[in-house]
Design a protein around this motif. Structure first.
Motif, PDB file in Angstrom:
ATOM      1  N   UNK A  37     -10.207   7.574   0.225  1.00 26.89           N
ATOM      2  CA  UNK A  37      -9.475   6.504   0.976  1.00 26.89           C
ATOM      3  C   UNK A  37      -8.833   5.457  -0.256  1.00 26.89           C
ATOM      4  N   UNK A  38      -7.674   4.888   0.492  1.00 23.11           N
ATOM      5  CA  UNK A  38      -7.019   4.220  -0.437  1.00 23.11           C
ATOM      6  C   UNK A  38      -6.211   3.096   0.565  1.00 23.11           C
ATOM      7  N   UNK A  39      -6.013   1.954  -0.323  1.00 25.76           N
ATOM      8  CA  UNK A  39      -5.436   0.799   0.552  1.00 25.76           C
ATOM      9  C   UNK A  39      -3.954   0.869  -0.283  1.00 25.76           C
ATOM     10  N   UNK A  40      -2.790   0.983   0.325  1.00 27.67           N
ATOM     11  CA  UNK A  40      -1.316   0.844  -0.125  1.00 27.67           C
ATOM     12  C   UNK A  40      -0.881  -0.556   0.526  1.00 27.67           C
ATOM     13  N   UNK A  41      -0.018  -0.999  -0.561  1.00 31.40           N
ATOM     14  CA  UNK A  41       0.715  -2.270  -0.044  1.00 31.40           C
ATOM     15  C   UNK A  41       2.102  -1.690   0.470  1.00 31.40           C
TER      16      UNK A  41
END
Length: 51
Positions: A37-41
């Motif tokens: 799981x990742x958070x992308x700008x």
């Protein structure tokens, strides 16, 4: 979806994502490239293609 993402370092990657949540600045998604799981700008996503 598949996106072209530019990291803060300037390196570009093509990633297949399964989105979880979208807010005004970020996309939280499962990244199949990193298998995590990742958070992308959002401003660093430079292209979106359907998968």
């Amino acid at each position: 979806m598949t996106v072209e993402y530019v990291a803060a370092s300037g390196s570009r990657t093509v990633r297949t994502l399964s989105p979880f949540e979208l807010d005004p600045s970020y996309l939280e998604a499962w990244c199949h490239l990193r298998d995590a799981e990742r958070v992308f700008t959002l401003s660093r996503i430079h292209g979106v293609m359907p998968t």
